[in-house]
Motif scaffolding. Sequence first.
Motif, PDB file in Angstrom:
ATOM      1  N   VAL A 629       0.846  -1.184   0.000  1.00  0.00           N
ATOM      2  CA  VAL A 629       0.000   0.000   0.000  1.00  0.00           C
ATOM      3  C   VAL A 629       0.886   1.240   0.000  1.00  0.00           C
ATOM      4  N   LYS A 630       0.318   2.320  -0.525  1.00  0.00           N
ATOM      5  CA  LYS A 630       1.006   3.596  -0.546  1.00  0.00           C
ATOM      6  C   LYS A 630       0.221   4.560   0.347  1.00  0.00           C
ATOM      7  N   ILE A 631       0.946   5.271   1.168  1.00  0.00           N
ATOM      8  CA  ILE A 631       0.295   6.237   2.058  1.00  0.00           C
ATOM      9  C   ILE A 631      -0.063   7.486   1.255  1.00  0.00           C
ATOM     10  N   LEU A 632      -1.353   7.825   1.281  1.00  0.00           N
ATOM     11  CA  LEU A 632      -1.839   8.978   0.535  1.00  0.00           C
ATOM     12  C   LEU A 632      -1.932  10.232   1.391  1.00  0.00           C
ATOM     13  N   LYS A 633      -2.288  10.071   2.653  1.00  0.00           N
ATOM     14  CA  LYS A 633      -2.474  11.243   3.504  1.00  0.00           C
ATOM     15  C   LYS A 633      -2.227  10.862   4.951  1.00  0.00           C
ATOM     16  N   VAL A 634      -1.615  11.776   5.678  1.00  0.00           N
ATOM     17  CA  VAL A 634      -1.379  11.614   7.111  1.00  0.00           C
ATOM     18  C   VAL A 634      -1.840  12.896   7.798  1.00  0.00           C
ATOM     19  N   ALA A 635      -2.548  12.750   8.902  1.00  0.00           N
ATOM     20  CA  ALA A 635      -2.992  13.922   9.668  1.00  0.00           C
ATOM     21  C   ALA A 635      -2.924  13.601  11.154  1.00  0.00           C
ATOM     22  N   VAL A 636      -2.432  14.548  11.911  1.00  0.00           N
ATOM     23  CA  VAL A 636      -2.390  14.436  13.372  1.00  0.00           C
ATOM     24  C   VAL A 636      -3.440  15.387  13.939  1.00  0.00           C
ATOM     25  N   TYR A 637      -4.385  14.841  14.702  1.00  0.00           N
ATOM     26  CA  TYR A 637      -5.513  15.618  15.220  1.00  0.00           C
ATOM     27  C   TYR A 637      -5.380  15.830  16.722  1.00  0.00           C
ATOM     28  N   PRO A 638      -6.141  16.767  17.265  1.00  0.00           N
ATOM     29  CA  PRO A 638      -6.163  16.944  18.729  1.00  0.00           C
ATOM     30  C   PRO A 638      -6.604  15.649  19.409  1.00  0.00           C
ATOM     31  N   GLY A 639      -6.151  15.461  20.639  1.00  0.00           N
ATOM     32  CA  GLY A 639      -6.482  14.241  21.352  1.00  0.00           C
ATOM     33  C   GLY A 639      -5.552  13.100  21.028  1.00  0.00           C
ATOM     34  N   ASN A 640      -4.366  13.401  20.420  1.00  0.00           N
ATOM     35  CA  ASN A 640      -3.372  12.371  20.092  1.00  0.00           C
ATOM     36  C   ASN A 640      -3.946  11.301  19.171  1.00  0.00           C
ATOM     37  N   VAL A 641      -4.534  11.741  18.089  1.00  0.00           N
ATOM     38  CA  VAL A 641      -5.100  10.831  17.097  1.00  0.00           C
ATOM     39  C   VAL A 641      -4.362  11.005  15.780  1.00  0.00           C
ATOM     40  N   ILE A 690      -6.052   6.284  14.524  1.00  0.00           N
ATOM     41  CA  ILE A 690      -5.339   5.593  15.596  1.00  0.00           C
ATOM     42  C   ILE A 690      -5.125   6.561  16.744  1.00  0.00           C
ATOM     43  N   ARG A 691      -5.608   6.208  17.908  1.00  0.00           N
ATOM     44  CA  ARG A 691      -5.397   7.060  19.082  1.00  0.00           C
ATOM     45  C   ARG A 691      -4.230   6.536  19.909  1.00  0.00           C
ATOM     46  N   THR A 692      -3.416   7.445  20.415  1.00  0.00           N
ATOM     47  CA  THR A 692      -2.244   7.081  21.209  1.00  0.00           C
ATOM     48  C   THR A 692      -2.697   6.605  22.580  1.00  0.00           C
ATOM     49  N   LEU A 693      -2.620   5.294  22.792  1.00  0.00           N
ATOM     50  CA  LEU A 693      -3.026   4.701  24.057  1.00  0.00           C
ATOM     51  C   LEU A 693      -1.925   3.846  24.677  1.00  0.00           C
ATOM     52  N   GLY A 694      -0.878   3.551  23.925  1.00  0.00           N
ATOM     53  CA  GLY A 694       0.190   2.698  24.431  1.00  0.00           C
ATOM     54  C   GLY A 694       1.526   3.078  23.822  1.00  0.00           C
ATOM     55  N   ASP A 695       2.536   2.260  24.101  1.00  0.00           N
ATOM     56  CA  ASP A 695       3.877   2.569  23.633  1.00  0.00           C
ATOM     57  C   ASP A 695       4.007   2.461  22.121  1.00  0.00           C
ATOM     58  N   TRP A 696       3.373   1.462  21.520  1.00  0.00           N
ATOM     59  CA  TRP A 696       3.498   1.284  20.061  1.00  0.00           C
ATOM     60  C   TRP A 696       2.798   2.426  19.319  1.00  0.00           C
ATOM     61  N   THR A 697       1.582   2.737  19.702  1.00  0.00           N
ATOM     62  CA  THR A 697       0.848   3.824  19.023  1.00  0.00           C
ATOM     63  C   THR A 697       1.520   5.178  19.272  1.00  0.00           C
ATOM     64  N   ARG A 698       2.111   5.351  20.433  1.00  0.00           N
ATOM     65  CA  ARG A 698       2.816   6.612  20.708  1.00  0.00           C
ATOM     66  C   ARG A 698       4.012   6.780  19.777  1.00  0.00           C
ATOM     67  N   GLU A 699       4.777   5.709  19.601  1.00  0.00           N
ATOM     68  CA  GLU A 699       5.944   5.797  18.721  1.00  0.00           C
ATOM     69  C   GLU A 699       5.514   5.946  17.265  1.00  0.00           C
ATOM     70  N   LEU A 700       4.399   5.306  16.886  1.00  0.00           N
ATOM     71  CA  LEU A 700       3.906   5.446  15.512  1.00  0.00           C
ATOM     72  C   LEU A 700       3.541   6.897  15.228  1.00  0.00           C
ATOM     73  N   LYS A 701       2.875   7.540  16.160  1.00  0.00           N
ATOM     74  CA  LYS A 701       2.527   8.960  15.986  1.00  0.00           C
ATOM     75  C   LYS A 701       3.784   9.814  15.876  1.00  0.00           C
ATOM     76  N   ASN A 702       4.780   9.538  16.682  1.00  0.00           N
ATOM     77  CA  ASN A 702       6.026  10.316  16.623  1.00  0.00           C
ATOM     78  C   ASN A 702       6.727  10.149  15.279  1.00  0.00           C
ATOM     79  N   VAL A 703       6.733   8.928  14.754  1.00  0.00           N
ATOM     80  CA  VAL A 703       7.402   8.659  13.477  1.00  0.00           C
ATOM     81  C   VAL A 703       6.747   9.459  12.356  1.00  0.00           C
ATOM     82  N   PHE A 704       5.423   9.474  12.312  1.00  0.00           N
ATOM     83  CA  PHE A 704       4.734  10.177  11.232  1.00  0.00           C
ATOM     84  C   PHE A 704       4.706  11.692  11.460  1.00  0.00           C
ATOM     85  N   SER A 705       4.773  12.117  12.709  1.00  0.00           N
ATOM     86  CA  SER A 705       4.778  13.557  12.976  1.00  0.00           C
ATOM     87  C   SER A 705       6.026  14.225  12.407  1.00  0.00           C
ATOM     88  N   ARG A 706       7.097  13.456  12.294  1.00  0.00           N
ATOM     89  CA  ARG A 706       8.358  14.039  11.787  1.00  0.00           C
ATOM     90  C   ARG A 706       8.257  14.435  10.314  1.00  0.00           C
TER      91      ARG A 706
END
Length: 940
Positions: A629-641, A690-706
Motif C-alpha cells: 500500500v502507498k500512504i496517501l495522507k497523514v494527519a495528526v488531530y487533537p487528542g493524540n489521534v 489511531i489514538r495514542t493509548l500505548g507505547d506502540w501507538t505513541r511511537e507510531l505517531k512520533n514517526v509520522f509527525s516528523r
Amino acid sequence: MHSHRPGADAGGGGDIVEMSSAAAAPHEGRDRERVIPHSGPLSKKSGARKSARFAESVSAPLSAPPPRASPAPSNDDDDYVEITLDVRDDSVAVHSVKPAHGGGDGATGADDPDVTLLARTLENRRSSSYGHNVIRNASSRIKQVSQELRRLASVNRRGGGGGGRQLDRSKSAAAHALKGLKFISKAEGAKGWEAVEERFNKLAQNGLLHRSKFGQCIGMKEPEFAGELFDALSRRRNITGDTISKAELLEFWDQISDTSFDGRLQTFFDMVDKDADGRITEEEVKEIITLSASANKLSKIQEQAEEYARLIMEELDPGNLGYIDLYNLETLLLQAPSQSVRIGTTNSRNLSQMLSQSLRPTPEPNPLRRWYRRAQYFLEDNWRRVWVMLLWLSVCAGLFAWKFVQYRRRYVFHVMGYCVCVAKGGAETLKFNMALILLPVCRNTITWIRNRTAVGRVVPFDDNLNFHKVVAVGIAVGAALHIVSHLTCDFPRLLHASNDEYAPLAQYFATSEDWRPPNYWWFVKGTEGWTGLVMLVLMAVAFTLATPWFRRGRLRLPGPLKRLTGFNAFWYSHHCFVVVYALLIVHGHFLYLTKKWPKKSTWMYLTVPMVLYACERLTRALRSSVRPVKILKVAVYPGNVLSLHFSKPQGFRYKSGQYIFVNCAAVSPFQWHPFSITSAPQDDYVSVHIRTLGDWTRELKNVFSRVCRPPTEGKSGLLRAEYDRDGSAMTNPSFPKVLIDGPYGAPAQDYKQYDVVLLVGLGIGATPMISIIKDIINNMKHLDGDLEAGSGADTSVGSASFRTRRAYFYWVTREQGSFEWFRGVMDEVAETDKKGVIELHNYCTSVYEEGDARSALIAMLQSLNHAKHGVDVVSGTRVKTHFARPNWRNVYKRIALNHRDQRVGVFYCGAPVLTKELRELAQDFSRKTNTRFEFHKENF
C-alpha cells in the motif's frame, strides 16, 4: 411610614418604587432588602417623568446616638434625607444628597425632570455624627436603587412602543429558562446546606471562609467559576474583602440554590456585570465566555472568545449602545427550546406514558417464579453462548472423567492413589484446551465462516476473544491439577513406597543407573520435570501480563519494572507460546507412565490447530507483502489521534465495521495491531484513525509527525502531509513503510441485517460507526440511482442485502478537539442526507449538562452561532452538540416509540464502562415493548 414628595406621582403613569430596609445589628454585618414590585410601566411615552420613592429605616445605629434631651417628638422633616439623581436614558448619576428640612415641597421642583429619591430614617436625631452615619447608610443604597431604576427603564423600553415582540412568560418557557441557570448540580447540592455547613466548619479559619475555598465549600469543582460567583454575591451585598462568615455563606447558599427564574437570572447577570453598573459590555461578555469555556474545557471557544463576544453584542445590542442589560439575557433565556426530535402526537405521548409505567420494575413476590423468569430471560439473551459453554464444559468433564477412570483401574492407583487420577485427568483437559485456544484467534478462518456460511447464526463469533480467555482459564485449571497433584502427592508417595509396591512400576522409572528414583530432585531434573516447569513459568508470565492491569498499563511500577506494563510486554510474552508448544510436544513424548507411542495423544490434539494457525500467520505475511500500500495522507488531530489514508490494494474488499492489522517496521518489524476501518467500501482508499493509548501507538505517531507540517488554510488537523500523485519524488514526503493485513470480521459488519440501527461510539470507538454512516449514505444513493459509475469506487459490494432505512448515531467524547477527527463526515451527512435517514447526536461530556449555569453562556452562544452561521461552536460541524452524557433510557424509549414491531441492531464500540448499561437496556426494552433490540459489542 413613608414620605411623599409632591409631584412624584404626577405626570400620568409615573412608576413608584418603594424599597425599605432594616439595618441589621452590628454582629450580623449586612443589610437585607425587600423590593416591592412596581405598580406599572415607568411611562407610556419615552419622554415622561421617571420617579421613585425610597425609604430607609434604621433600627440600630452604627454608633449609638446621644440620649434624647426630652421625650417630646421631633420634627418629622428631620427624619428624611433627600437624594437627587440625574437619569438620562438609562444612565443614573447622583446629583445631590441633603437633609429634607421641610424643603421637599419645592426645593427640587415638582416639574424637575430629574428623579428624586427620598431615604427615610426613623431613629435620626440631632447628633451631627449620627446624621452623617445616616447619610452614609442611605448613600450606600444608591447603587442598588440605580440598578432597580435601570431595570425599570429597560422594562419601559421593552414594554412601550407598541407592537414589539413580548417575552413568553408562559410556564413552559420559564421552566426551560430555569433549566439554563442552575448553579449547583444534583450531585453537588444533594445534601443541601447541612453538607455545606459541615465543609465550612472544616475549611473556615477563625470563623471566616476565604474566597479560594468557596468552591470547595459549596461543592463546585471549578475554582475560577466559583471565585467569580463569590465576587458577584459579595458585590450584591456590598461585602468587601475575601472572607465571609457562616451567616453570610448561608445567604450566599440561599441565593445559589434559589429556584426562581428572576433570582437565578439576577445572579448570573451579576456575575457578568463585574462593575455592578447594570450594564454588560463587550469586554465583560468576553471575560465570562472565557471563564465558561475554561470551566467546560473548551479551548477553542477560549481562543475565539473575542469573536463570539462580538457576535453576542451584534445580536443583543442592535442599537450599538455598547452594552446589554438584564432584559437581553432574559429574552435569550426565555426563547423556547428547539426540538430536534418530535414525537409530537397525543397518541405518542400517551404511549410514552404507558411505556414509562410498563418499564417500571415490578418485583415478583414468589421466589421460584422470580428465579424462573430470570433464567428464561437469560437463556433468551444468551442461548448461543450457553450452548457453546455447555459443550465445552461437557467435553472437558468427559475427558477428565475418562482419564480419571482409566487410571483408577491401573495398578499405579494402589501406589499413588487418587492423586495420579486427578493429575492425568487434568493433563487430558490441558491438552484439549491447548489445542482449542488457537482456534478463536484464527481470524481469517472465522471471517470466512461468518461471511460465507450460516454458522454465525448459532455460533457467537463476536465473542471469539472472550472465549479465548475462557479457554485460558481452563488451561490454568488443568495445569494446576496436573502439576500440584504430581509435585505434592504422586512423587512423594512413589519415593516412600516399599520395594514390593514399587516393583510393578520399575518399568516406567528404572534407568540403567538407578532401579528406582533416589530422591525428589530426580523427578525435577528429568525431561518430563524441567519441560513442565519451564512451561509453567512461561504460561504464568503470559497470563499475568495479559491481564488488564498490565496490558493497559494501569499499574504504576517503579523504574525498570515499567517495561512489564503496556502492550509491548503483552505482545512479546504472548509470543512465547511458540516455545510453550514445542516444550508441550516434548513433554508429551517423555511420559512417566506411558511408553507406547499410539497412547501418547498430545500430538493428536495439537496437529490440526497448530497447522491451521501457522497457515494463518503465513497468509498474513504473504498477503501484506504481495499487496503493498502507498500512504496517501497523514494527519495528526487533537487528542493524540493519527489518521492514515492508504491506497486501496487490488482485490481488497471489505465491509463497513470490519478492521485491519497495521504494521510499521520503523516502530517494530514484528508487531501487528488491529484498527477499525473508517472509510466506506465504495471509497478508493482505506483509512484508519489511531489514538495514542500505548507505547506502540505513541511511537507510531512520533514517526509520522516528523514528516508532517502544519496544515494550510482550510485543512484540518494539527499536522498534515499528503502524497501528490502529480508531484515529483522530491516534493512528496518520505513516509515510513506500512503494511496492512485484512480485512477481518467484526460485530458491526452485520448492521445491514437490520432496518433500524443504533450506533454508539465512545471516544475513538466511533471509528467503525463512521464507516457505517458513510456506507449508509452511499447505499441510499445507489438505491436512488444517484451513485455515478466509473469513479473508481468499489460498487461490487452491492446493496442487494442492504435493509437499513434508519440510523441513530450517538458519539460521546470528553474532548472538544475530538470532533475534528470526523468533521468532514459530519458535514457531508448534514448536506447530503436529504431524507433524514441518519440522525446524528454528538455529546461532549466535558461541558456541564444543559441546565447548569456553568454552561449557560455556552448554550446561548451555541444557539446564536448555529442560527446565524449554521455551525456548532463546540464541534465546529453542522451538527449541534449536546452537553454532558446521554440519558440512554430515553434514547431507547424514543426508538421503541418510533419503530414498533421492528428489530433494532444496537452496535457499541468503546470502553467497557458502558457495555453493561446498554446491554441491559436492550434486554429490558425487548421484553417489555414490541420492539426487539439486539446488542452487539466490538471486541479486539
